[in-house]
Each structure stands twice: as C-alpha cells, then as structure tokens.
Design a protein around this motif. Sequence first.
Motif, mmCIF file in Angstrom:
data_model
loop_
_atom_site.group_PDB
_atom_site.id
_atom_site.type_symbol
_atom_site.label_atom_id
_atom_site.label_comp_id
_atom_site.label_asym_id
_atom_site.label_seq_id
_atom_site.Cartn_x
_atom_site.Cartn_y
_atom_site.Cartn_z
ATOM 1 N N GLY A 92 0.617 -1.249 0.101
ATOM 2 C CA GLY A 92 0.002 0.100 0.093
ATOM 3 C C GLY A 92 0.621 1.212 0.042
ATOM 4 O O GLY A 92 0.219 2.515 -0.294
ATOM 5 N N ARG A 97 7.408 -8.336 2.353
ATOM 6 C CA ARG A 97 8.172 -8.811 1.304
ATOM 7 C C ARG A 97 8.066 -8.288 -0.323
ATOM 8 O O ARG A 97 8.795 -8.164 -1.043
ATOM 9 N N VAL A 102 10.469 -8.447 7.101
ATOM 10 C CA VAL A 102 9.713 -9.153 8.257
ATOM 11 C C VAL A 102 8.850 -10.115 7.667
ATOM 12 O O VAL A 102 8.297 -9.939 6.788
ATOM 13 N N GLY A 103 9.132 -11.109 8.311
ATOM 14 C CA GLY A 103 8.345 -12.301 8.016
ATOM 15 C C GLY A 103 9.006 -13.799 7.863
ATOM 16 O O GLY A 103 10.085 -13.807 8.265
ATOM 17 N N GLN A 104 8.252 -14.513 7.196
ATOM 18 C CA GLN A 104 8.679 -16.030 7.277
ATOM 19 C C GLN A 104 10.164 -16.140 6.718
ATOM 20 O O GLN A 104 11.028 -16.766 7.386
ATOM 21 N N SER A 105 10.069 -15.470 5.558
ATOM 22 C CA SER A 105 11.638 -15.467 4.777
ATOM 23 C C SER A 105 12.438 -14.305 5.183
ATOM 24 O O SER A 105 13.536 -14.124 4.464
ATOM 25 N N TYR A 136 -1.063 -5.886 4.111
ATOM 26 C CA TYR A 136 -2.162 -6.943 4.235
ATOM 27 C C TYR A 136 -2.140 -7.815 5.233
ATOM 28 O O TYR A 136 -3.284 -8.034 5.994
ATOM 29 N N SER A 170 -0.506 -10.913 5.440
ATOM 30 C CA SER A 170 -0.514 -12.483 4.912
ATOM 31 C C SER A 170 0.072 -13.214 6.412
ATOM 32 O O SER A 170 0.911 -12.728 6.920
ATOM 33 N N HIS A 216 3.789 -13.126 6.508
ATOM 34 C CA HIS A 216 4.300 -11.785 7.337
ATOM 35 C C HIS A 216 3.936 -11.841 8.793
ATOM 36 O O HIS A 216 4.961 -11.483 9.564
ATOM 37 N N ASN A 263 -4.774 0.956 6.752
ATOM 38 C CA ASN A 263 -4.926 0.265 5.652
ATOM 39 C C ASN A 263 -6.510 0.832 4.895
ATOM 40 O O ASN A 263 -7.287 1.343 5.654
ATOM 41 N N ASP A 270 -8.237 -1.059 3.454
ATOM 42 C CA ASP A 270 -9.239 -2.160 3.843
ATOM 43 C C ASP A 270 -9.385 -2.513 4.979
ATOM 44 O O ASP A 270 -8.280 -3.158 5.380
ATOM 45 N N GLY A 309 -7.528 4.248 5.674
ATOM 46 C CA GLY A 309 -7.411 5.269 5.143
ATOM 47 C C GLY A 309 -6.075 5.450 4.373
ATOM 48 O O GLY A 309 -5.345 4.266 4.367
ATOM 49 N N ASP A 310 -5.485 6.395 3.813
ATOM 50 C CA ASP A 310 -4.487 6.290 3.088
ATOM 51 C C ASP A 310 -3.217 6.372 3.964
ATOM 52 O O ASP A 310 -3.211 7.399 4.735
#
Lengths: 264, 340
Positions: B225, B248, B262-265, B280, B282, B285, B299, B301, B316-317
């Motif tokens: 985003g 990612r 940041v995250g699994q990988s 988002y 995931s 993440h 976000n 959404d 929001g943005d």
Amino acid sequence: MNIICLVKFVPDVDNFVYDYDRNVLVRENVKMILNPDDAAALAFALKIKDKYPKTFIEVVSMAPKSIIGQLEDLLRRNVDKSTLISDKAFVGSDTYITSKILAKYLKAQTFDCILTGTHALDGDTSHVPAQLGELLSLAQLSNVLKIDESNFLNSIAIVDVDRERVISTYRVSLPAILSVQKESNYKLPHIKFKNLHLDVSANIHVVSNTDLSFDEKEVGIEGSLTKVSRTYPKKMEKKERIFVENDDEGIEVVYRFLKTKGYV
Amino acid sequence: MMMKVSKSYTGSSKQRGTYDMKKSLIFLDHENIQNSIDLLAVIDLMYGKGNSITYAACLNHSGDEAMGLVDHIVNIQDDRIENHDLINLTNSLEEMHLIHAFDSILIPATQTGRMLAPRLSMRLHVGLVADVTAIEHNNGELEMVRPAFSGKIMAGIVNKGRRPVMMSVRQNVFNFISAESKNTQRTEFYPTNIQPSTVQLLESKEKERSLDIRDSEILISGGGGVQDNFHCLDFLANELDAQVSASRRIVDSGLASRKIQVGQSGKTVSPRLYIALGIYGSLQHIEGLNNVENIISVNVDKDAPICSLSDIVVVGDAVEFIDQLVKKIKNNRNIETGEK
Ligand SMILES: Cc1cc2nc3c(=O)[nH]c(=O)nc-3n(C[C@H](O)[C@H](O)[C@H](O)COP(=O)(O)OP(=O)(O)OC[C@H]3O[C@@H](n4cnc5c(N)ncnc54)[C@H](O)[C@@H]3O)c2cc1C
Ligand SMILES: Nc1ncnc2c1ncn2[C@@H]1O[C@H](COP(=O)(O)O)[C@@H](O)[C@H]1O
C-alpha cells in the motif's frame, strides 16, 4: 580463580507449538535447552579459563535428575565440576525458595565470582540473582554486556551494563554476582570432537536435601510464598480494536495512544 | 499525622477511618518517574479507589512529580547512597517499612527496580511477583497477572499470607489518571544503616543505535500500500525514534534491502509497537511478529488480516496518515517546549 556459574534448563519456548483450535500450548516433547543468558555467562567463564588455565569452573543447577545428560555436555566443554541440586522435596519451589536452596549450597563453597543469566526464558522473573545477592550479602548486577578480562583475576570486575538508554561501566569488587545477558554475544563453544563421548560422570555431584537438610515444610510448594493460581494462553486475537479515519479525531486517538503507552 | 491523613479524606463519598485504610508504598525510579507514578493505578485496582494511604519513596530526588497525587512523599536523603547502590537502597526501604508497616510495596520493573524488588522482598521475607501486567480478584483473593514463557502464556499468581504484598510492575502498562488533588505531605528520611558500597559507577555512554530491526522498540513497517512512497516512512520513523521495516512485497520490488524484511523468509521481530502501513498481513508476514505489544495498522481495507491483530485500525491512505501524525507530533512537542 574459582567461578561458579548458575545455570537453568528451560523449555525451548521458541519452538513451542500453539494449538489455535484448542487454545493451548502443546508442551509435550518440548526440548529442554540451556537458558540463553546462562549460556552467555558460562561462555565468558570458559573464555577466562582459556586465557588463564588455572581457573576452576563449577556449574550449579537446581533441576530434575533428567538433565544430567546436559550437565555432562557442559563438562565436555571444559567445565571442571557440575553440581545438580535435586530432591523431590524441592519440586514446585518459587523463586524465594529456589534462592534459599541455592544460597545454602553456595554459602558452603569458596568462590571468587558467581555468574548467572539475567533472566530465564520460562519464568522470566530475574529474581534469583538479586535474591542470592541478598542472602549471600554480595553486590549483584543484572544486564551485563561485557566483563573486562584483564582485571578479572585481581578481584575486580569492570563491567558494561545495559541500562535501556545508556550503557554504564561499573567497577565491582569481587566476590560479586554478575548476571550476563545473551546480547553480550559470548558464545558457548561446541564440544571438541575428541571429547564428544568423554566419560565425565565422576565430575557430576548430586546434592539432595540429605545434604542441605531443610525442613520439608519450608521448601517446595509448601514453603513457597507465592502460588500460581492459574495459567492461560495469551490470546493473540482478543484485542478490542478501535477503528478511526485519517481525520483530526482519528489522528488524535492515535496520538493519545502513543502518548499513554510512552511511545512519544 | 493520623489527623492529617484522615482529613484529606473527608468529603470523599466513601468515608472510612484510617484504621482500615491500606498503606501502600511505591518506589519512584528517577529514571522513569512518570511510569513509577502510574503504579498508583495498580493500588486503586488492588484496594479500590480511595481506600489506601499512598507513599512514594525516592532517593536523593525531590519526587515533585508526585505532588498532589500521593498522600506522602518520602525523600531518602543521603549523599552516600548512589542510584546503583541496591544494598543501601534496600537497607533504607527496609527501615522505612519497619516504621510504616506497609500492606503493599510496588516497584516499577525498570532496570534498577528489577534488581531492587527481589533483594527487598528477600530482606522482608515475603514473596514477590515479577512484571505484573494486570490485577484480578478471585474469590476474595488478590491475583497478580503476569506474562510467562516469553509472553506466550499468562499466569495468575497469589501471595500466601505474609505482608507486605510485593510486586514489580511492567513498565508502560498502567496509566494513572486522577481528578482529585491530594494534600501531599513531604518527609525527609535519613537512613541510619549505611554500609560502604563495593560498586562504583565509572561512566555512562549513550547507546549506539543498532541498525538491526530486531533491536528496535518501534517499527514503522510498509507494504504494498505504500509502494509508491516508501521513503515517506522515514519521516514518521524520525519522529518516533523508530526504524523502518518492510513486507516482502516492498523488498521484492527492490525498494528496500532484505535486511529489513519482516516475516517467514525475513526476520522475526519483537518491537513494542508495530505500525503497519499498507500491509495486508499475510500469514507469512504475521509469522515474523513475535510478542509484539501493540499494533497500529493503516489500511484502505478495514478487513485486511493485519487489522484483526491491531489495537487501532486507521481506515485510509497510509501516506496521508504519516503526514498528519508527523504534524501532530511536531505541534505537540512545540507546545510542550513552549515554542511557537
Ligand atoms: C514461502 C513464502 C515466504 C514468505 N515470506 C514472507 C516474509 O518473510 N515476509 C513477508 O512480508 N511476506 C512473505 N511472503 C509473502 C506474503 O505472503 C505476501 O505476499 C506479502 O507479504 C504481501 O505484502 P503486503 O502485505 O505488503 O502487500 P499487499 O498484499 O499488496 O497488501 C497491501 C495492503 O495495503 C493496503 N493498501 C493499498 N493501498 C493503500 C494505501 N494507499 N494506504 C493504505 N493501505 C493501502 C491494501 O488494502 C492491502 O491490505 C512469503 C510468501 C511465501 C510463499
Ligand atoms: N533452578 C536454578 N538453578 C540454577 N540457577 C538458577 C535456577 N533458577 C534461576 N537460576 C539463575 O538465575 C537466573 C535468573 O533466573 P530467573 O530468576 O528464573 O529469571 C538464571 O539465568 C540462572 O542463572
């Protein structure tokens, strides 16, 4: 120089499996590991021994007999003596009692310095080192990042301590209790190949309540001054969310939140 | 003294004699005074609002910040006791307890507090609960709640019998707000039991800032985003003394180095605050978030998965959010420092 390292074996929490359907931690088959802070403290002691081979290192752990194998692995890394304090009467002791038991043993020993971890992964109270400081009438410092090796033999420790915003350097007269944290980056060496199967059983000493002679009522669950009344998993999802927008009101809510929590 | 104490409570709706009032002591760590004062909120949770006589102890420090908030400020005055001298600090608090017989002693879980509380509780022969984050009452029993196993489980702990009840309290969890202003009494306390210290402070240095996102208390993290304006995250990071991290998506599109993924990988991070901008959330993440205390997500959404883990969701943005929040922080800072 005699160094005593207090070590604790803790469940490998990073590899705990969380069962989200039943909301429980799957604790079966969880491996016990040497508490990371304690490993760092012991690694420092081994470094001293490398430099000054006359150093004598004893590790002391209060734990069930099942961890003898792990204590043996420490002996194979050049530790001189492992003491296991273990007795059915001690099961369920809180930090207050654990410290009393450890202190009773330690009072009968001669040492120049006691090294511990700052906190343990399981209980994570950081109580034991400071409580021992009180019981043994010794100064104690937590969050140790570095101990100067050159002065150490002269009954002086120059230590760097992590104090959140600053790093402070202290001069401490020995004997004292120095509690190292893993961020110190002292790393425990691997067992040398030739020592992998070294028979070290002669250097394991088991100490029971026959040796320490506590009244059974003053130790274990009964003697403890605190009691765990219940445990429950921390629910990740249970947050009471607030929805706001990018307007004055929304930004105010965010700002207030940051302020109350001490982020700004 | 008794007279004065009862006087400050006349007019309160819940009139009680000083007789059944609980006496509580909080230790003010001069390095985090505000948070030490917030421990008053814990006392209210333990005994109910207005049911206690509160004492604040501080070492060679005025403790003026607690004026009007506690009943008594006790200044331990002795130049020989330095802030890191936990043995003499313990001696002083023990002496103070012998005079006042506190029902509870609360100590903030600062670096000093975490060494002081166990020493003092051992001296007073009472149990100690570490890092308390909540207070519950169960069948008339006071239960102190604390995280264990790296915050993966919570434990409720009760104190068996002896007084005082002692605990160290996690920083920045409680927040004390009071409408009434108390008539605070100030007492100087001259400890008599001082011994030579074996610890000497040589120097203190500001910490060098680590560039590893795993060491950061606050992470400003960006995802798909904010792909077109990723550099804007720096503005907010500067204000909050935070570091920037990314999902990612950002890393894959070459906008950031893998070092800050940041995250699994990527990396597993445990900041106290994670601000997720246009992320988002995931599963891969989220896996990188371990034991994060607070999440704020921005976000467009509101149903993005990261939002369900957040304390606050700004719908929001994200870039607009950065803009406005930075302005707000700057404005308030100017008001506080008296600038125009
Ligand atoms: C094996 C494997 C390992 C992986 N490891 C990782 C890993 O380590 N770390 C990781 O991050 N991912 C990892 N992934 C990828 C992961 O699954 C996602 O693809 C990635 O994280 C998505 O990034 P995102 O959430 O930033 O972007 P997107 O999925 O594009 O989401 C963007 C979000 O921003 C919102 N948005 C859009 N515009 C705006 C705006 N103007 N303002 C505010 N919000 C806006 C959208 O509503 C959306 O929620 C891995 C995947 C696999 C298969
Ligand atoms: N049962 C124990 N046996 C030996 N050392 C211990 C024990 N419990 C705690 N310690 C030491 O005290 C430190 C802090 O542990 P804790 O007080 O449990 O957070 C550990 O890092 C160990 O060095």
